[in-house]
Design an enzyme around this catalytic site. Structure first.
Site, PDB file in Angstrom:
ATOM      1  N   CYS A   8       0.861  -1.191   0.000  1.00 29.00           N
ATOM      2  CA  CYS A   8       0.000   0.000   0.000  1.00 29.00           C
ATOM      3  C   CYS A   8       0.894   1.236   0.000  1.00 29.00           C
ATOM      4  O   CYS A   8       2.112   1.117  -0.179  1.00 29.00           O
ATOM      5  CB  CYS A   8      -0.978  -0.005   1.176  1.00 29.00           C
ATOM      6  SG  CYS A   8      -0.204   0.062   2.810  1.00 29.00           S
ATOM      7  N   ASN A  11       2.384   1.478   4.194  1.00 31.10           N
ATOM      8  CA  ASN A  11       2.728   0.240   4.919  1.00 31.10           C
ATOM      9  C   ASN A  11       2.526   0.363   6.421  1.00 31.10           C
ATOM     10  O   ASN A  11       3.249  -0.236   7.212  1.00 31.10           O
ATOM     11  CB  ASN A  11       4.178  -0.200   4.596  1.00 31.10           C
ATOM     12  CG  ASN A  11       4.514  -1.626   5.038  1.00 31.10           C
ATOM     13  OD1 ASN A  11       5.647  -1.921   5.419  1.00 31.10           O
ATOM     14  ND2 ASN A  11       3.553  -2.513   4.997  1.00 31.10           N
ATOM     15  N   CYS A  13      -1.175   0.981   7.480  1.00 33.01           N
ATOM     16  CA  CYS A  13      -2.606   0.698   7.697  1.00 33.01           C
ATOM     17  C   CYS A  13      -3.063  -0.570   6.944  1.00 33.01           C
ATOM     18  O   CYS A  13      -3.328  -1.603   7.564  1.00 33.01           O
ATOM     19  CB  CYS A  13      -3.474   1.877   7.246  1.00 33.01           C
ATOM     20  SG  CYS A  13      -3.168   3.425   8.116  1.00 33.01           S
ATOM     21  N   ARG A  14      -3.184  -0.462   5.614  1.00 31.56           N
ATOM     22  CA  ARG A  14      -3.848  -1.523   4.847  1.00 31.56           C
ATOM     23  C   ARG A  14      -2.979  -2.745   4.572  1.00 31.56           C
ATOM     24  O   ARG A  14      -3.418  -3.879   4.799  1.00 31.56           O
ATOM     25  CB  ARG A  14      -4.370  -0.953   3.518  1.00 31.56           C
ATOM     26  CG  ARG A  14      -5.481   0.052   3.699  1.00 31.56           C
ATOM     27  CD  ARG A  14      -5.669   0.896   2.463  1.00 31.56           C
ATOM     28  NE  ARG A  14      -4.520   1.756   2.216  1.00 31.56           N
ATOM     29  CZ  ARG A  14      -4.349   2.544   1.159  1.00 31.56           C
ATOM     30  NH1 ARG A  14      -5.285   2.557   0.234  1.00 31.56           N
ATOM     31  NH2 ARG A  14      -3.286   3.307   1.033  1.00 31.56           N
ATOM     32  N   SER A  15      -1.759  -2.542   4.061  1.00 28.15           N
ATOM     33  CA  SER A  15      -0.961  -3.729   3.700  1.00 28.15           C
ATOM     34  C   SER A  15      -0.511  -4.530   4.928  1.00 28.15           C
ATOM     35  O   SER A  15      -0.491  -5.769   4.857  1.00 28.15           O
ATOM     36  CB  SER A  15       0.213  -3.396   2.771  1.00 28.15           C
ATOM     37  OG  SER A  15       1.129  -2.521   3.364  1.00 28.15           O
ATOM     38  N   ASP A 123      -9.845   2.932   1.935  1.00 30.95           N
ATOM     39  CA  ASP A 123      -8.684   3.575   2.558  1.00 30.95           C
ATOM     40  C   ASP A 123      -9.128   4.264   3.852  1.00 30.95           C
ATOM     41  O   ASP A 123      -9.947   5.181   3.820  1.00 30.95           O
ATOM     42  CB  ASP A 123      -8.108   4.600   1.574  1.00 30.95           C
ATOM     43  CG  ASP A 123      -6.840   5.248   2.109  1.00 30.95           C
ATOM     44  OD1 ASP A 123      -6.462   4.973   3.272  1.00 30.95           O
ATOM     45  OD2 ASP A 123      -6.229   6.027   1.364  1.00 30.95           O
TER      46      ASP A 123
HETATM   47  P1  4NP Z   1      -1.602   2.926   4.208  1.00 35.06           P
HETATM   48  O1  4NP Z   1      -2.189   4.305   4.800  1.00 35.06           O
HETATM   49  O2  4NP Z   1      -1.112   3.262   2.796  1.00 35.06           O
HETATM   50  O3  4NP Z   1      -2.782   2.026   4.204  1.00 35.06           O
HETATM   51  O4  4NP Z   1      -0.494   2.504   5.123  1.00 35.06           O
HETATM   52  C1  4NP Z   1      -1.556   5.536   4.632  1.00 35.06           C
HETATM   53  C2  4NP Z   1      -0.394   5.829   5.315  1.00 35.06           C
HETATM   54  C3  4NP Z   1       0.225   7.051   5.151  1.00 35.06           C
HETATM   55  C4  4NP Z   1      -0.352   7.974   4.306  1.00 35.06           C
HETATM   56  C5  4NP Z   1      -1.517   7.677   3.619  1.00 35.06           C
HETATM   57  C6  4NP Z   1      -2.130   6.451   3.781  1.00 35.06           C
HETATM   58  N1  4NP Z   1       0.252   9.266   4.142  1.00 35.06           N
HETATM   59  O5  4NP Z   1      -0.322  10.095   3.425  1.00 35.06           O
HETATM   60  O6  4NP Z   1       1.323   9.480   4.705  1.00 35.06           O
END
Ligand code: 4NP
Length: 164
Positions: A8, A11, A13-15, A123
């Site tokens: 994702c 790295n 939240c989702r992955s 998301d």
């Molecule tokens: P992830 O979530 O991609 O599911 O880990 C996010 C983590 C950081 C950010 C966006 C989404 N960011 O904008 O920093």
């Protein structure tokens, strides 16, 4: 042995949620020894950081720990190390294709392309809604595991060339 890398943007939240949910699924079926499972980011935003509280809190409800996981970035050198490199949403796929070598072995997929209802994983970054993300990831991981165990033909996904 099947090697899976979930990917994702950050790295955190989702992955990692997909990594630990899939690990838990294969463990419950006694299949842990047949899988290598990891996760990585396309961005540098969160490198070295622990899993987001929303993901750890949601997984704790199911007795799943994310302890020890830190965000790492996807590298071109990861391509030969995995059989499946699986993004959470379409924008992850585009970013993965920029980092990875040409996908000559058809290893790059979006998680819910394995589901009968192909779509992006919700998301939680702006919504704070980790419940919908968890439901999507459970659905995707179940479909992916069924796909691997039954060796069904890999799904086809349409990615507009203009995004490349
Ligand atoms: P992830 O979530 O991609 O599911 O880990 C996010 C983590 C950081 C950010 C966006 C989404 N960011 O904008 O920093």
């Amino acid at each position: 042995m099947t090697r899976i890398l979930f990917v994702c943007l950050g790295n955190i939240c989702r992955s990692p949620m997909a990594e630990f949910v899939f690990r838990d699924m294969v463990k419950k079926r006694g299949l842990s020894a047949q899988f290598i499972i990891a996760s990585a980011a396309t961005s540098t935003e969160e490198l070295g950081n622990a899993v987001h509280y929303g993901t750890t809190a949601k997984l704790a409800q199911y007795g799943i720990s994310t302890e020890g996981k830190r965000a790492v970035q996807l590298k071109a050198a990861d391509y030969p190390l995995y059989d499946y490199l699986i993004g959470m949403e379409q924008s992850n796929i585009f970013a993965m294709r920029r980092i990875l070598p040409t996908d000559t072995d058809n290893k790059i997929y979006r998680l819910l392309d394995f589901s009968p209802q192909p779509r992006d994983i919700a998301d939680p970054w702006y919504t704070g809604d980790f419940d919908t993300t968890y439901n999507d990831i459970s659905e995707g991981c179940t479909a992916l595991l069924n796909h691997i165990l039954s060796e069904q033909p890999k799904p086809t996904t349409f990615y507009p060339l203009s995004f490349k």
